[in-house]
Design a protein around this motif. Structure first.
Motif, PDB file in Angstrom:
ATOM      1  N   UNK A  35       3.119   3.532  -5.991  1.00  0.00           N
ATOM      2  CA  UNK A  35       2.160   2.435  -6.120  1.00  0.00           C
ATOM      3  C   UNK A  35       2.695   1.355  -7.058  1.00  0.00           C
ATOM      4  N   UNK A  36       3.330   1.770  -8.152  1.00  0.00           N
ATOM      5  CA  UNK A  36       3.914   0.806  -9.087  1.00  0.00           C
ATOM      6  C   UNK A  36       5.033   0.010  -8.421  1.00  0.00           C
ATOM      7  N   UNK A  37       5.851   0.682  -7.642  1.00  0.00           N
ATOM      8  CA  UNK A  37       6.934  -0.013  -6.942  1.00  0.00           C
ATOM      9  C   UNK A  37       6.382  -0.994  -5.912  1.00  0.00           C
ATOM     10  N   UNK A  38       5.309  -0.596  -5.232  1.00  0.00           N
ATOM     11  CA  UNK A  38       4.704  -1.497  -4.249  1.00  0.00           C
ATOM     12  C   UNK A  38       4.178  -2.753  -4.932  1.00  0.00           C
ATOM     13  N   UNK A  39       3.524  -2.587  -6.072  1.00  0.00           N
ATOM     14  CA  UNK A  39       3.023  -3.741  -6.817  1.00  0.00           C
ATOM     15  C   UNK A  39       4.170  -4.588  -7.348  1.00  0.00           C
ATOM     16  N   UNK A  40       5.244  -3.940  -7.753  1.00  0.00           N
ATOM     17  CA  UNK A  40       6.423  -4.675  -8.225  1.00  0.00           C
ATOM     18  C   UNK A  40       6.996  -5.531  -7.107  1.00  0.00           C
ATOM     19  N   UNK A  41       7.080  -4.955  -5.919  1.00  0.00           N
ATOM     20  CA  UNK A  41       7.592  -5.702  -4.768  1.00  0.00           C
ATOM     21  C   UNK A  41       6.690  -6.882  -4.426  1.00  0.00           C
ATOM     22  N   UNK A  42       5.397  -6.754  -4.723  1.00  0.00           N
ATOM     23  CA  UNK A  42       4.444  -7.834  -4.440  1.00  0.00           C
ATOM     24  C   UNK A  42       4.514  -8.955  -5.464  1.00  0.00           C
ATOM     25  N   UNK A  43       5.312  -8.770  -6.516  1.00  0.00           N
ATOM     26  CA  UNK A  43       5.595  -9.815  -7.505  1.00  0.00           C
ATOM     27  C   UNK A  43       4.332 -10.382  -8.155  1.00  0.00           C
ATOM     28  N   UNK A  44       3.470  -9.478  -8.596  1.00  0.00           N
ATOM     29  CA  UNK A  44       2.299  -9.907  -9.349  1.00  0.00           C
ATOM     30  C   UNK A  44       1.169 -10.477  -8.521  1.00  0.00           C
ATOM     31  N   UNK A  45       1.203 -10.260  -7.221  1.00  0.00           N
ATOM     32  CA  UNK A  45       0.140 -10.782  -6.361  1.00  0.00           C
ATOM     33  C   UNK A  45      -1.187 -10.104  -6.697  1.00  0.00           C
ATOM     34  N   UNK A  46      -2.192 -10.906  -7.033  1.00  0.00           N
ATOM     35  CA  UNK A  46      -3.481 -10.365  -7.463  1.00  0.00           C
ATOM     36  C   UNK A  46      -4.155  -9.565  -6.355  1.00  0.00           C
ATOM     37  N   UNK A  47      -4.170 -10.096  -5.145  1.00  0.00           N
ATOM     38  CA  UNK A  47      -4.862  -9.426  -4.047  1.00  0.00           C
ATOM     39  C   UNK A  47      -4.243  -8.063  -3.756  1.00  0.00           C
ATOM     40  N   UNK A  48      -2.920  -7.996  -3.762  1.00  0.00           N
ATOM     41  CA  UNK A  48      -2.242  -6.727  -3.494  1.00  0.00           C
ATOM     42  C   UNK A  48      -2.503  -5.733  -4.620  1.00  0.00           C
ATOM     43  N   UNK A  49      -2.395  -6.192  -5.859  1.00  0.00           N
ATOM     44  CA  UNK A  49      -2.628  -5.315  -7.006  1.00  0.00           C
ATOM     45  C   UNK A  49      -4.046  -4.775  -6.984  1.00  0.00           C
ATOM     46  N   UNK A  50      -4.998  -5.642  -6.717  1.00  0.00           N
ATOM     47  CA  UNK A  50      -6.401  -5.217  -6.663  1.00  0.00           C
ATOM     48  C   UNK A  50      -6.619  -4.208  -5.534  1.00  0.00           C
ATOM     49  N   UNK A  51      -5.985  -4.436  -4.385  1.00  0.00           N
ATOM     50  CA  UNK A  51      -6.145  -3.519  -3.259  1.00  0.00           C
ATOM     51  C   UNK A  51      -5.599  -2.133  -3.591  1.00  0.00           C
ATOM     52  N   UNK A  52      -4.473  -2.079  -4.285  1.00  0.00           N
ATOM     53  CA  UNK A  52      -3.903  -0.787  -4.661  1.00  0.00           C
ATOM     54  C   UNK A  52      -4.861  -0.048  -5.594  1.00  0.00           C
ATOM     55  N   UNK A  53      -5.376  -0.764  -6.588  1.00  0.00           N
ATOM     56  CA  UNK A  53      -6.339  -0.139  -7.497  1.00  0.00           C
ATOM     57  C   UNK A  53      -7.566   0.365  -6.739  1.00  0.00           C
ATOM     58  N   UNK A  54      -8.077  -0.427  -5.831  1.00  0.00           N
ATOM     59  CA  UNK A  54      -9.293  -0.040  -5.119  1.00  0.00           C
ATOM     60  C   UNK A  54      -9.046   1.142  -4.191  1.00  0.00           C
ATOM     61  N   UNK A  55      -7.876   1.217  -3.608  1.00  0.00           N
ATOM     62  CA  UNK A  55      -7.538   2.364  -2.757  1.00  0.00           C
ATOM     63  C   UNK A  55      -7.648   3.657  -3.561  1.00  0.00           C
TER      64      UNK A  55
END
Length: 213
Positions: free
Chosen positions: A93-113
């Motif tokens: 999950x951390x690597x996925x967020x890293x690849x998203x380069x700080x994108x808020x929507x992606x980070x929020x989606x990972x947390x919500x999952x």
């Protein structure tokens, strides 16, 4: 600091293993109006560096932490469901967020999952579902990139250099604000930066160590 401006980019550092990071991001609309860089880091890396014992290893602290996270979520009106087991491996999950380069929507989606849907992102099935949930269908490819792994490593090294010891942490005006419940302090210091330069704050910030038995 008297001008209220950051000498360095403001950061928000987090790990998906932390329910309090989830709760704080869900309050994003209340954050100070500055562009915080969302920065994923490994909480375990911090523990190893500072020689800290994870709280979940202390039985009664573990129980209290989970209860308090649920209590805070209910008080804040934030949907909350624990994943099936904790701790879990948050690396993918951390690597996925890293690849998203700080994108808020992606980070929020990972947390919500993890913390709203109550899913484990560390299993093959769970991570595949997470990638679909977050709208990153090529997530497996992205987390395998050496640059993605290297960036997450750099995030952790920089966090340690800055003195980060836990998550979630705001770094704002060159100061650290740790914990979901530190948001009021962040907001106050954003409005009144000179408070951190007050005589008493300076005194307690350099308080000497006393003798321990």
């Amino acid at each position: 600091m008297s001008n209220g401006k950051d000498a360095a980019p403001p950061l928000w550092l987090y790990d998906f293993i932390s329910p309090f990071s989830y709760l704080l991001l869900e309050q994003h609309d209340q954050w100070p109006g500055v562009p915080f860089e969302l920065t994923p880091i490994s909480l375990y890396g911090l523990y190893r560096h500072w020689g800290q014992r994870p709280g979940y290893e202390v039985p009664q602290r573990r129980i209290f932490t989970f209860r308090y996270a649920l209590f805070r979520a209910e008080q804040l009106g934030i949907p909350f469901k624990m994943p099936p087991a904790h701790p879990f491996d948050s690396t993918k999950a951390l690597l996925l967020a890293t690849a998203a380069q700080g994108d808020l929507a992606c980070t929020r989606a990972i947390f919500r999952f993890i913390w709203r849907e109550g899913r484990d992102p560390s299993t093959d099935e769970g991570f595949a579902d997470l990638c679909q949930y977050a709208g990153v269908p090529d997530g497996e490819r992205l987390i395998a990139l050496e640059e993605t792994k290297a960036q997450l490593q750099r995030n952790g090294e920089e966090a340690i250099r800055l003195g980060i010891f836990g998550v979630p942490t705001f770094r704002f005006n060159d100061q650290l604000f740790w914990g979901e419940d530190a948001l009021p302090m962040v907001l106050y210091c954003a409005r009144t930066p000179n408070w951190l330069e007050s005589k008493e704050v300076k005194r307690i910030s350099t308080l000497p160590f006393g003798d321990m038995p």
